[in-house]
Design a protein around this motif. Structure first.
Motif, mmCIF file in Angstrom:
data_model
loop_
_atom_site.group_PDB
_atom_site.id
_atom_site.type_symbol
_atom_site.label_atom_id
_atom_site.label_comp_id
_atom_site.label_asym_id
_atom_site.label_seq_id
_atom_site.Cartn_x
_atom_site.Cartn_y
_atom_site.Cartn_z
ATOM 1 N N ILE A 1 0.877 -1.156 0.000
ATOM 2 C CA ILE A 1 0.000 0.000 0.000
ATOM 3 C C ILE A 1 0.927 1.221 0.000
ATOM 4 O O ILE A 1 1.536 1.540 1.012
ATOM 5 C CB ILE A 1 -0.915 0.059 1.245
ATOM 6 C CG1 ILE A 1 -1.545 -1.289 1.556
ATOM 7 C CG2 ILE A 1 -1.916 1.203 1.123
ATOM 8 C CD1 ILE A 1 -2.562 -1.779 0.594
ATOM 9 N N ILE A 2 1.066 1.877 -1.140
ATOM 10 C CA ILE A 2 1.991 2.998 -1.293
ATOM 11 C C ILE A 2 1.159 4.278 -1.327
ATOM 12 O O ILE A 2 0.269 4.426 -2.159
ATOM 13 C CB ILE A 2 2.820 2.835 -2.583
ATOM 14 C CG1 ILE A 2 3.593 1.519 -2.498
ATOM 15 C CG2 ILE A 2 3.755 4.022 -2.779
ATOM 16 C CD1 ILE A 2 4.184 1.062 -3.794
ATOM 17 N N TYR A 3 1.459 5.194 -0.394
ATOM 18 C CA TYR A 3 0.605 6.365 -0.237
ATOM 19 C C TYR A 3 1.423 7.630 0.008
ATOM 20 O O TYR A 3 2.606 7.582 0.341
ATOM 21 C CB TYR A 3 -0.360 6.158 0.943
ATOM 22 C CG TYR A 3 0.354 6.274 2.269
ATOM 23 C CD1 TYR A 3 0.377 7.482 2.962
ATOM 24 C CD2 TYR A 3 1.055 5.201 2.795
ATOM 25 C CE1 TYR A 3 1.080 7.602 4.154
ATOM 26 C CE2 TYR A 3 1.748 5.310 3.973
ATOM 27 C CZ TYR A 3 1.759 6.519 4.653
ATOM 28 O OH TYR A 3 2.465 6.636 5.822
ATOM 29 N N SER A 4 0.738 8.745 -0.139
ATOM 30 C CA SER A 4 1.248 10.058 0.235
ATOM 31 C C SER A 4 0.099 10.782 0.923
ATOM 32 O O SER A 4 -1.033 10.741 0.440
ATOM 33 C CB SER A 4 1.700 10.832 -1.003
ATOM 34 O OG SER A 4 2.104 12.131 -0.646
ATOM 35 N N SER A 5 0.396 11.414 2.052
ATOM 36 C CA SER A 5 -0.659 12.087 2.807
ATOM 37 C C SER A 5 -0.134 13.398 3.359
ATOM 38 O O SER A 5 0.898 13.423 4.024
ATOM 39 C CB SER A 5 -1.136 11.185 3.948
ATOM 40 O OG SER A 5 -2.212 11.776 4.634
ATOM 41 N N LEU B 1 2.376 -1.117 4.599
ATOM 42 C CA LEU B 1 2.047 0.288 4.436
ATOM 43 C C LEU B 1 3.342 1.056 4.179
ATOM 44 O O LEU B 1 4.253 1.033 5.007
ATOM 45 C CB LEU B 1 1.363 0.780 5.710
ATOM 46 C CG LEU B 1 0.624 2.090 5.688
ATOM 47 C CD1 LEU B 1 -0.467 2.091 4.628
ATOM 48 C CD2 LEU B 1 0.023 2.356 7.057
ATOM 49 N N ILE B 2 3.440 1.720 3.030
ATOM 50 C CA ILE B 2 4.702 2.324 2.591
ATOM 51 C C ILE B 2 4.467 3.788 2.207
ATOM 52 O O ILE B 2 3.749 4.073 1.242
ATOM 53 C CB ILE B 2 5.279 1.547 1.387
ATOM 54 C CG1 ILE B 2 5.484 0.083 1.771
ATOM 55 C CG2 ILE B 2 6.550 2.193 0.880
ATOM 56 C CD1 ILE B 2 5.602 -0.857 0.592
ATOM 57 N N GLU B 3 5.090 4.717 2.933
ATOM 58 C CA GLU B 3 4.998 6.142 2.621
ATOM 59 C C GLU B 3 5.955 6.433 1.481
ATOM 60 O O GLU B 3 7.141 6.129 1.569
ATOM 61 C CB GLU B 3 5.329 6.974 3.855
ATOM 62 C CG GLU B 3 4.792 8.395 3.815
ATOM 63 C CD GLU B 3 5.615 9.339 2.979
ATOM 64 O OE1 GLU B 3 5.038 10.219 2.337
ATOM 65 O OE2 GLU B 3 6.842 9.192 2.953
ATOM 66 N N THR C 1 10.297 4.215 -0.300
ATOM 67 C CA THR C 1 10.308 3.542 -1.601
ATOM 68 C C THR C 1 11.703 3.334 -2.168
ATOM 69 O O THR C 1 11.866 2.545 -3.091
ATOM 70 C CB THR C 1 9.447 4.305 -2.628
ATOM 71 O OG1 THR C 1 9.865 5.665 -2.674
ATOM 72 C CG2 THR C 1 7.978 4.210 -2.284
ATOM 73 N N LYS C 2 12.714 3.989 -1.629
ATOM 74 C CA LYS C 2 14.073 3.784 -2.145
ATOM 75 C C LYS C 2 14.558 2.359 -1.896
ATOM 76 O O LYS C 2 15.296 1.804 -2.685
ATOM 77 C CB LYS C 2 15.034 4.801 -1.534
ATOM 78 C CG LYS C 2 14.780 6.189 -2.063
ATOM 79 C CD LYS C 2 15.716 7.207 -1.492
ATOM 80 C CE LYS C 2 15.370 8.546 -2.106
ATOM 81 N NZ LYS C 2 15.827 9.665 -1.394
ATOM 82 N N LYS C 3 14.122 1.767 -0.799
ATOM 83 C CA LYS C 3 14.538 0.396 -0.488
ATOM 84 C C LYS C 3 13.467 -0.635 -0.879
ATOM 85 O O LYS C 3 13.629 -1.815 -0.637
ATOM 86 C CB LYS C 3 14.860 0.285 0.997
ATOM 87 C CG LYS C 3 13.709 0.651 1.906
ATOM 88 C CD LYS C 3 14.107 0.664 3.361
ATOM 89 C CE LYS C 3 12.941 1.189 4.193
ATOM 90 N NZ LYS C 3 13.276 1.438 5.547
#
Length: 160
Positions: free
Chosen positions: A5-9, A34-36, A41-43
């Motif tokens: 689950i890749i998100y930006s908030s 859960l991935i901000e 995301t670099k890793k």
């Protein structure tokens, strides 16, 4: 099945929605991470995931630049995944435009589901120029609550 689950908030509502999706899809042996997008995301190795959910809040018509760059960078790989896309925002009249303007068309074409989860604006949390602009747009200092929890549930059902 492994799920990202890749998100930006920006103000927190998109994070709440991403958490609900993560919890809702982490059943029956599934693991939803859960991935901000800016921090983690670099890793991230997308090859480890069967399903990917991507989304965030809309501000001035756009998802965060980091989320849009992520989609562009991994577009080819994302097309091979079971994909769900979501946006959070208060402009209910332009839901489809928000998807078209913020996600590559190839991802929109292969997405299992797309969800518009509504949004909220808490005036006290706004600062600087954003506070000034919202005061003009909203004609005062009032909060906007247009959250759509039923849309989050529908999205999880369609992804599940």
């Amino acid at each position: 099945m492994k799920i990202a689950i890749i998100y930006s908030s920006h103000q927190g509502y998109a994070l709440e929605c991403a958490r609900q999706i993560s919890e809702g899809l982490s059943v029956d042996g599934n693991q939803a991470d859960l991935i901000e997008v800016k921090k983690e995301t670099k890793k991230l190795d997308l090859a480890n995931y069967d399903t990917v959910v991507i989304g965030g809040g809309i501000h001035a018509g756009h998802l965060s630049g980091a989320l849009r760059r992520f989609c562009s960078k991994y577009e080819a790989l994302l097309r091979t995944k079971r994909l769900g896309l979501f946006v959070c925002g208060t402009d209910k009249d332009n839901q489809e435009k928000q998807f078209v303007d913020n996600f590559p068309q190839s991802l929109l074409d292969v997405a299992v589901t797309k969800g518009w989860f509504g949004g909220r604006i808490v005036f006290a949390e706004q600062k600087g120029i954003m506070r000034f602009m919202l005061k003009k747009i909203l004609k005062g200092e009032r909060d906007v609550h247009e959250e759509k929890p039923e849309a989050v549930k529908t999205f999880m059902h369609e992804m599940g």
